[in-house]
Design a protein around this motif. Structure first.
Motif, PDB file in Angstrom:
ATOM      1  N   HIS A 271      40.724  26.155  49.730  1.00 55.25           N
ATOM      2  CA  HIS A 271      39.429  26.529  49.149  1.00 55.25           C
ATOM      3  C   HIS A 271      39.608  27.036  47.729  1.00 55.25           C
ATOM      4  O   HIS A 271      40.602  27.697  47.424  1.00 55.25           O
ATOM      5  CB  HIS A 271      38.771  27.642  49.977  1.00 55.25           C
ATOM      6  N   LEU A 272      38.627  26.734  46.896  1.00 57.81           N
ATOM      7  CA  LEU A 272      38.683  27.252  45.527  1.00 57.81           C
ATOM      8  C   LEU A 272      38.308  28.731  45.515  1.00 57.81           C
ATOM      9  O   LEU A 272      37.418  29.163  46.241  1.00 57.81           O
ATOM     10  CB  LEU A 272      37.702  26.490  44.640  1.00 57.81           C
ATOM     11  N   VAL A 273      39.002  29.471  44.675  1.00 58.41           N
ATOM     12  CA  VAL A 273      38.678  30.893  44.503  1.00 58.41           C
ATOM     13  C   VAL A 273      38.625  31.153  42.995  1.00 58.41           C
ATOM     14  O   VAL A 273      39.600  30.877  42.286  1.00 58.41           O
ATOM     15  CB  VAL A 273      39.746  31.800  45.162  1.00 58.41           C
ATOM     16  N   VAL A 274      37.496  31.639  42.543  1.00 56.03           N
ATOM     17  CA  VAL A 274      37.355  31.946  41.107  1.00 56.03           C
ATOM     18  C   VAL A 274      37.521  33.447  40.934  1.00 56.03           C
ATOM     19  O   VAL A 274      36.783  34.233  41.531  1.00 56.03           O
ATOM     20  CB  VAL A 274      35.972  31.495  40.579  1.00 56.03           C
ATOM     21  N   VAL A 275      38.538  33.821  40.153  1.00 52.62           N
ATOM     22  CA  VAL A 275      38.787  35.263  39.973  1.00 52.62           C
ATOM     23  C   VAL A 275      38.843  35.604  38.487  1.00 52.62           C
ATOM     24  O   VAL A 275      39.307  34.795  37.678  1.00 52.62           O
ATOM     25  CB  VAL A 275      40.134  35.693  40.642  1.00 52.62           C
ATOM     26  N   PRO A 276      38.336  36.780  38.137  1.00 54.15           N
ATOM     27  CA  PRO A 276      38.472  37.189  36.732  1.00 54.15           C
ATOM     28  C   PRO A 276      39.943  37.522  36.443  1.00 54.15           C
ATOM     29  O   PRO A 276      40.627  38.057  37.329  1.00 54.15           O
ATOM     30  CB  PRO A 276      37.584  38.428  36.639  1.00 54.15           C
ATOM     31  N   SER A 277      40.391  37.204  35.273  1.00 50.00           N
ATOM     32  CA  SER A 277      41.774  37.577  34.950  1.00 50.00           C
ATOM     33  C   SER A 277      41.758  38.438  33.700  1.00 50.00           C
ATOM     34  O   SER A 277      41.203  38.049  32.669  1.00 50.00           O
ATOM     35  CB  SER A 277      42.629  36.323  34.756  1.00 50.00           C
ATOM     36  N   VAL A 278      42.310  39.621  33.828  1.00 53.51           N
ATOM     37  CA  VAL A 278      42.296  40.564  32.703  1.00 53.51           C
ATOM     38  C   VAL A 278      43.317  40.089  31.676  1.00 53.51           C
ATOM     39  O   VAL A 278      44.462  39.792  32.015  1.00 53.51           O
ATOM     40  CB  VAL A 278      42.660  41.981  33.198  1.00 53.51           C
ATOM     41  N   SER A 279      42.852  39.948  30.418  1.00 55.92           N
ATOM     42  CA  SER A 279      43.784  39.474  29.385  1.00 55.92           C
ATOM     43  C   SER A 279      44.820  40.537  29.085  1.00 55.92           C
ATOM     44  O   SER A 279      44.579  41.736  29.257  1.00 55.92           O
ATOM     45  CB  SER A 279      43.005  39.101  28.128  1.00 55.92           C
ATOM     46  N   LYS A 280      45.990  40.105  28.613  1.00 56.37           N
ATOM     47  CA  LYS A 280      47.098  41.047  28.381  1.00 56.37           C
ATOM     48  C   LYS A 280      46.761  42.086  27.321  1.00 56.37           C
ATOM     49  O   LYS A 280      47.153  43.229  27.401  1.00 56.37           O
ATOM     50  CB  LYS A 280      48.348  40.263  27.969  1.00 56.37           C
ATOM     51  N   GLU A 281      45.954  41.646  26.300  1.00 60.54           N
ATOM     52  CA  GLU A 281      45.619  42.607  25.224  1.00 60.54           C
ATOM     53  C   GLU A 281      44.794  43.777  25.772  1.00 60.54           C
ATOM     54  O   GLU A 281      44.906  44.897  25.306  1.00 60.54           O
ATOM     55  CB  GLU A 281      44.783  41.927  24.129  1.00 60.54           C
TER      56      GLU A 281
END
Lengths: 362, 260
Positions: free
Chosen positions: B248-258
């Motif tokens: 199944h597809l899962v869309v998750v926010p990804s916190v940028s390294k900056e």
């Protein structure tokens, strides 16, 4: 379609599992009983000292196949049949009509503060009656008096003007535009009425007496004047009772269920305004009945319009007959204006109901 | 076969385009989710497709132009559950679900035994039978959502439009609501068109996703075709990752390294 196939199987006797709010026999009987008690009290009590047993005998005598000698004089009989009974009948008709009109305005505008005079009917009627009184065209008494006619025309004209202004405002024909147009029309007509009244101070007492509402000039002429309008108004509104429950969802959702909200609103406003205009024409302005009675029914019995509308007629009728009885008894032989006594008795009663009920207002 | 066909739908409010030239079609029995950032025009598109809002362009159901239908005819074809349905004070669950039968009654008609029996079945399906006498305002969010869905199903239409059906529901209730819609769709073969904010749930339950942005369709197709991380990041203005978990597809926010 598959959906239709599935539901096509669902033909069976009504299940007791789905019980909805509807007019039940005990509530209906209570309403009828309230009217019967109010009518009996209205006929038995009054400033003229007539023996109550003889009054009952006189009533029995009018029942087909029963003949009883009441022992009442011709004047006393006249008081029963030509003074008290038309007054009770007019009170019941006016009370039932105003309560039903209030309940239907509250339903179509989804506004608990809506009353029969919301769209300017009171101001229009007030102006019509004032014009008739100051021009000497009538004093509110008698069949060919112009006061009820001009009050009736004024009330209907005011509501029609409100409707035209509200629906030409271009704000997507929202009920709020109609309410605001009602405020504007009522303010304008009241200003005109006050101006005319101030220019004719000699008739101020008559105008003021009309504005406070009265049933003391009740006669069979007035009853027969109001009855057809009250009946037509009630029939039209009652046949819409199921649709008015759909309207409780608001225009958008009612539309999604296949209803035309503006058409329903127009039909109900026309019917309620017709009843209100006729009631105001014969009784003047009687406030509070249109708000207090429907809300009391909602608080004590239920919020569905299938319940509120028919019971408002019964309890509105009984309420106004009782209130009129108080108005003519408390300071006998003088009379307290019915508009005063309506609010005086109605407000505390309503506060008690409001505080003690666990139901919510619709 | 296409059940719904929309051609060049457009809505302007005070000269601001809310929808511009939107064309789409939905097949019978399909579950289509309309997704997109806030202000993309999802709810407007849904209400226009349901015939509840005026728009330019044309819309047809089963080959019939929507504008030629009476409101009652339209309401027999599609049920609409808004994002925030009205909760009339004092209305009972039984009375509320029974309102779904409105399009099947004449203006002056009253409900018959068929309507009551059908409503009883729907109440049972939605575990609402024991709540029938309760007023709507006494229910929890999850119970209320079941009532809204039950009313739409009592309408017995081949198409159901749902505007954000899982808004204000916790994770468990979101899943239960969508599972229930899936079950109903399978049992009744209903076509479902819904707007959604949750891209993961939309991808897991829908056959097709329509991604909206600025009143237009930015992409449409199967969830794995539409939910491209670069496209989503650009449209939503957020860093997102699209993962595949148990197929199944899962869309998750990804916190940028900056930022971390």
């Amino acid at each position: 379609m598959p959906v239709k196939q599935l539901f096509a199987k669902a033909v069976a006797p009504r299940s007791p599992g789905v019980v909805t709010e509807k007019l039940r026999i005990p509530s209906l009987l209570t309403g009828v009983l309230a009217i019967a008690v109010a009518t009996a009290a209205g006929l038995l009590l009054g400033p003229a000292d007539i023996d109550r047993t003889n009054v009952l005998k006189e009533l029995l005598d009018r029942v087909p196949l029963i003949s009883v000698d009441s022992g009442l004089s011709a004047i006393q009989k006249n008081i029963i049949w030509e003074v008290r009974l038309p007054r009770v009948a007019l009170g019941a008709l006016v009370g039932g009509t105003l309560a039903l009109s209030g309940a239907s305005y509250q339903a179509v505008f989804r506004n608990p503060l809506a009353d029969p005079y919301l769209l300017g009917a009171a101001a229009g009627a007030g102006l019509g009656a004032t014009v008739a009184i100051v021009t000497g065209s009538g004093d509110g008494v008698g069949t060919f008096d112009l006061v009820p006619l001009l009050a009736f025309v004024g009330a209907l004209a005011a509501v029609a003007l409100t409707y035209l202004l509200g629906y030409s405002s271009g704000t997507q024909r929202s009920p709020a535009a109609l309410l605001l147009a009602g405020v504007a029309v009522a303010s304008f007509l009241t200003a005109v009425q006050t101006f005319i009244q101030q220019q004719n101070v000699e008739t101020i007492r008559q105008v003021y007496s009309w504005i406070l509402g009265r049933l003391n000039t009740a006669s069979w002429d007035e009853v027969s004047l109001l009855a057809p309008y009250a009946f037509a108004s009630a029939v039209l509104i009652l046949v819409c009772r199921r649709i008015l429950d759909v309207m409780r969802l608001g225009d958008f959702e009612a539309s999604s269920l296949g209803i035309r909200p503006q058409l329903v609103r127009l039909v109900v406003i026309c019917a309620a305004s017709l009843g209100t205009a006729a009631a105001v024409a014969v009784s003047g302005l009687i406030a509070f009945v249109g708000i207090i009675v429907p809300h009391t029914v909602r608080l004590l019995i239920g919020a569905s319009n299938r319940v509120v509308l028919p019971l408002s007629i019964l309890f509105g009728a009984a309420f106004l007959v009782f209130v009129d009885l108080l108005g003519r008894s408390l300071a006998s032989p003088a009379e307290i204006p019915i508009g005063v006594i309506t609010a005086f008795c109605g407000a505390p009663f309503f506060v008690i109901v409001l505080r003690s009920s666990k139901r919510t207002l619709g | 076969m296409n059940l719904l066909v929309a051609n060049g739908l457009g809505v302007r409010i005070e000269d601001v385009p809310i929808l511009s030239d939107v064309s789409l079609s939905v097949k019978a029995g399909e579950w289509v989710s309309i997704v997109g950032p806030n202000g993309a025009g999802k709810t407007t598109l849904l209400s226009v497709m349901a015939g509840l809002r005026r728009a330019s362009g044309s819309m047809s159901i089963q080959g019939r132009d929507l504008s030629e239908m009476t409101p009652r005819e339209r309401a027999r074809l599609l049920a609409y559950v808004p994002q925030h349905p009205e909760i009339p004070p004092g209305m009972t669950v039984n009375g509320y679900v029974l309102l779904g039968r409105t399009p099947h009654l004449s203006f002056l008609g009253m409900e018959g035994s068929h309507d009551f029996y059908l409503v009883e079945q729907v109440l049972e399906q939605f575990d609402l039978s024991s709540l029938g006498h309760r007023t709507l305002e006494s229910l929890s969010g999850g119970e209320l959502q079941r009532c809204h869905l039950a009313r739409a199903i009592a309408q017995a239409t081949p198409i159901v439009f749902l505007d954000e059906p899982t808004t204000a529901l916790d994770l468990g209730h979101q899943q239960q609501a969508l599972d229930r819609i899936r079950l109903l769709r399978e049992e009744h073969r209903v076509t479902v068109v819904m707007t959604m904010h949750d891209l993961t749930l939309a991808s897991q339950y829908s056959d097709r996703i329509i991604l909206m942005a600025k009143g237009q369709i930015a992409a449409e197709g199967k969830p794995e075709e539409v939910l491209d991380p670069t496209r989503l990041s650009e449209l939503y203005g957020a860093q997102v990752k699209v993962l595949k978990v148990d197929g199944h597809l899962v869309v998750v926010p990804s916190v940028s390294k900056e930022n971390s």
